[in-house]
Scaffold this motif. Structure first.
Motif, PDB file in Angstrom:
ATOM      1  N   LEU A  91     137.571  80.782  -2.455  1.00  0.00           N
ATOM      2  CA  LEU A  91     136.271  81.288  -2.907  1.00  0.00           C
ATOM      3  C   LEU A  91     135.201  80.206  -2.828  1.00  0.00           C
ATOM      4  O   LEU A  91     135.303  79.183  -3.515  1.00  0.00           O
ATOM      5  CB  LEU A  91     136.380  81.780  -4.366  1.00  0.00           C
ATOM      6  CG  LEU A  91     137.329  82.955  -4.589  1.00  0.00           C
ATOM      7  CD1 LEU A  91     137.561  83.160  -6.085  1.00  0.00           C
ATOM      8  CD2 LEU A  91     136.778  84.218  -3.959  1.00  0.00           C
ATOM      9  N   TRP A  92     134.186  80.426  -2.032  1.00  0.00           N
ATOM     10  CA  TRP A  92     133.002  79.557  -1.945  1.00  0.00           C
ATOM     11  C   TRP A  92     133.368  78.067  -1.879  1.00  0.00           C
ATOM     12  O   TRP A  92     132.786  77.254  -2.594  1.00  0.00           O
ATOM     13  CB  TRP A  92     132.057  79.806  -3.139  1.00  0.00           C
ATOM     14  CG  TRP A  92     131.506  81.188  -3.143  1.00  0.00           C
ATOM     15  CD1 TRP A  92     130.541  81.676  -2.322  1.00  0.00           C
ATOM     16  CD2 TRP A  92     131.888  82.269  -4.002  1.00  0.00           C
ATOM     17  NE1 TRP A  92     130.312  83.006  -2.611  1.00  0.00           N
ATOM     18  CE2 TRP A  92     131.116  83.388  -3.637  1.00  0.00           C
ATOM     19  CE3 TRP A  92     132.808  82.403  -5.032  1.00  0.00           C
ATOM     20  CZ2 TRP A  92     131.237  84.624  -4.266  1.00  0.00           C
ATOM     21  CZ3 TRP A  92     132.932  83.630  -5.664  1.00  0.00           C
ATOM     22  CH2 TRP A  92     132.155  84.717  -5.279  1.00  0.00           C
ATOM     23  N   TRP A 119     135.973  71.851 -19.245  1.00  0.00           N
ATOM     24  CA  TRP A 119     135.506  70.456 -19.279  1.00  0.00           C
ATOM     25  C   TRP A 119     135.188  70.102 -20.730  1.00  0.00           C
ATOM     26  O   TRP A 119     134.970  70.999 -21.560  1.00  0.00           O
ATOM     27  CB  TRP A 119     134.240  70.287 -18.442  1.00  0.00           C
ATOM     28  CG  TRP A 119     134.446  70.408 -16.971  1.00  0.00           C
ATOM     29  CD1 TRP A 119     134.813  71.536 -16.282  1.00  0.00           C
ATOM     30  CD2 TRP A 119     134.311  69.374 -15.990  1.00  0.00           C
ATOM     31  NE1 TRP A 119     134.902  71.268 -14.948  1.00  0.00           N
ATOM     32  CE2 TRP A 119     134.594  69.947 -14.735  1.00  0.00           C
ATOM     33  CE3 TRP A 119     133.964  68.024 -16.064  1.00  0.00           C
ATOM     34  CZ2 TRP A 119     134.550  69.207 -13.555  1.00  0.00           C
ATOM     35  CZ3 TRP A 119     133.915  67.294 -14.885  1.00  0.00           C
ATOM     36  CH2 TRP A 119     134.218  67.875 -13.642  1.00  0.00           C
ATOM     37  N   THR A 159     127.935  77.471 -13.959  1.00  0.00           N
ATOM     38  CA  THR A 159     127.992  78.538 -14.959  1.00  0.00           C
ATOM     39  C   THR A 159     128.509  79.813 -14.304  1.00  0.00           C
ATOM     40  O   THR A 159     128.141  80.123 -13.172  1.00  0.00           O
ATOM     41  CB  THR A 159     126.577  78.794 -15.519  1.00  0.00           C
ATOM     42  OG1 THR A 159     126.121  77.580 -16.120  1.00  0.00           O
ATOM     43  CG2 THR A 159     126.564  79.916 -16.539  1.00  0.00           C
TER      44      THR A 159
HETATM   45  C1  LIG Z   1     131.014  76.593  -5.056  1.00  0.00           C
HETATM   46  S1  LIG Z   1     131.580  77.728  -6.275  1.00  0.00           S
HETATM   47  C2  LIG Z   1     133.301  77.350  -6.257  1.00  0.00           C
HETATM   48  C3  LIG Z   1     134.148  78.398  -6.913  1.00  0.00           C
HETATM   49  C4  LIG Z   1     135.607  77.974  -6.984  1.00  0.00           C
HETATM   50  N1  LIG Z   1     136.207  77.921  -5.670  1.00  0.00           N
HETATM   51  C5  LIG Z   1     136.451  78.884  -7.896  1.00  0.00           C
HETATM   52  O1  LIG Z   1     137.383  79.551  -7.410  1.00  0.00           O
HETATM   53  O2  LIG Z   1     136.189  78.907  -9.096  1.00  0.00           O
HETATM   54  C6  LIG Z   1     130.978  76.978  -7.725  1.00  0.00           C
HETATM   55  C7  LIG Z   1     130.651  78.007  -8.791  1.00  0.00           C
HETATM   56  O3  LIG Z   1     131.861  78.415  -9.406  1.00  0.00           O
HETATM   57  C8  LIG Z   1     131.643  78.598 -10.794  1.00  0.00           C
HETATM   58  N2  LIG Z   1     132.443  77.590 -11.498  1.00  0.00           N
HETATM   59  C9  LIG Z   1     133.323  76.735 -10.962  1.00  0.00           C
HETATM   60  N3  LIG Z   1     133.925  76.009 -11.919  1.00  0.00           N
HETATM   61  C10 LIG Z   1     133.384  76.419 -13.099  1.00  0.00           C
HETATM   62  C11 LIG Z   1     133.596  76.049 -14.454  1.00  0.00           C
HETATM   63  N4  LIG Z   1     134.479  75.093 -14.783  1.00  0.00           N
HETATM   64  N5  LIG Z   1     132.883  76.680 -15.404  1.00  0.00           N
HETATM   65  C12 LIG Z   1     132.004  77.642 -15.085  1.00  0.00           C
HETATM   66  N6  LIG Z   1     131.758  78.035 -13.818  1.00  0.00           N
HETATM   67  C13 LIG Z   1     132.445  77.432 -12.836  1.00  0.00           C
HETATM   68  C14 LIG Z   1     130.146  78.427 -11.032  1.00  0.00           C
HETATM   69  O4  LIG Z   1     129.544  79.695 -10.864  1.00  0.00           O
HETATM   70  C15 LIG Z   1     129.780  77.500  -9.907  1.00  0.00           C
HETATM   71  O5  LIG Z   1     128.404  77.624  -9.597  1.00  0.00           O
END
Ligand SMILES: C[S@@+](CC[C@H](N)C(=O)[O-])C[C@H]1O[C@@H](n2cnc3c(N)ncnc32)[C@H](O)[C@@H]1O
Length: 272
Positions: free
Chosen positions: A92-93, A202, A228
């Motif tokens: 994902l992303w 975190w 977020t």
């Molecule tokens: C580039 S994307 C990566 C997503 C990642 N591959 C996943 O599966 O969670 C980054 C986004 O994932 C979400 N995200 C990732 N880690 C997070 C966390 N620890 N707390 C909240 N949102 C998180 C947020 O929306 C952030 O902007």
């Protein structure tokens, strides 16, 4: 050191942040790596404790795709093992596909290790199941359009919101006004429950419950622009339903149905 024929890149899902949400397989891939590429801002430094003392550690924040591919070329030529760490789940992303394609073109072996996605971590923190019988049986993983990456037609939040099911919305906190507008245009009531989670797992984690009606003010009050995730939908508050799988009237290969309970289920229109 791996020999010249066994260069390999392992894309490692490191989970949402907390180092103990790494899988055993992920830890092993990091421990075996000659080179570890990670994103210091997205993954906690403790994950590097699994790396060998002599491993080369690179921060991906400073690297373009071309720079990373140059490291992969070195892996092919010198038989190096690379652990490329991504936050959450690499599916994902993560920008993983373009790297997998480059590795294929280089003739370099690859492996992907799945990770705990942020949406699973946030559901766990909120202690909510995202699929509740008779309320929501689907989860839409999406993001708001209008950012750096354009949305393909038909994938706007307002289109998915028409289903009224559970949505996990990534990468969208900086445009909370637009998010609320699109959720409402899709047809969710303003009272629809929302879980907002910042830096889930975190030390600075913040998990707040609100509704679509109060989502924008909640985001602004806590100054949540990035890292977020939003969970949206009636499943986040639904109670009182039960799954058919564990109903005494439901039978399967390992359990017989109770006849009276089965009749009751049938009377409710269920196919048992
Ligand atoms: C580039 S994307 C990566 C997503 C990642 N591959 C996943 O599966 O969670 C980054 C986004 O994932 C979400 N995200 C990732 N880690 C997070 C966390 N620890 N707390 C909240 N949102 C998180 C947020 O929306 C952030 O902007």
């Amino acid at each position: 050191m791996a020999d010249a024929r066994t260069g390999k890149v392992t894309f490692v899902g490191a989970g949402p942040g907390a180092a103990d949400l790494l899988t055993f397989r992920a830890a092993r891939a990091i421990a075996e790596a000659d080179v570890v590429i990670w994103a210091a801002s997205l993954v906690q430094a403790e994950v590097l404790q699994h790396a060998r003392e002599d491993a080369e550690i690179l921060d991906s924040a400073a690297l373009s795709l071309e720079d990373v591919v140059a490291v992969y070329e070195r892996a092919r030529d010198e038989g190096l093992r690379i652990a490329r760490i991504h936050s959450g789940d690499p599916a994902l992303w993560g920008g993983t596909q373009e790297q997998l394609d480059r590795c294929d073109a280089l003739g370099l072996a690859t492996e992907v290790v799945p990770g705990v996605s942020a949406f699973s971590a946030v559901a766990a923190l909120a202690r909510r199941e995202l699929t509740i019988p008779e309320v929501a049986q689907s989860v839409v993983l999406t993001r708001l359009g209008g950012g750096k990456t354009p949305m393909p037609p038909g994938e706007e939040v307002r289109e998915f919101a028409k289903h009224g099911t559970t949505m996990a919305i990534f990468l969208s906190a900086a445009r909370s006004g637009q998010l609320v507008r699109e959720l409402l245009e899709g047809g969710y009531p303003t009272s629809t429950p929302v879980v907002v989670a910042y830096q889930a797992t975190w030390p600075e984690e913040l998990v707040v419950r609100c509704t679509i009606g109060t989502l924008e003010e909640t985001v602004k009050e806590h100054k949540l622009w990035k890292h977020t995730l939003f969970l949206v939908g009636p499943a986040l508050e639904a109670h009182g339903t039960r799954s058919h799988l564990y109903h005494p009237g439901h039978f399967h290969g390992y359990r017989k149905a109770d006849p009276a309970a089965r009749r009751a289920l049938r009377e409710r229109g269920a196919s048992t």
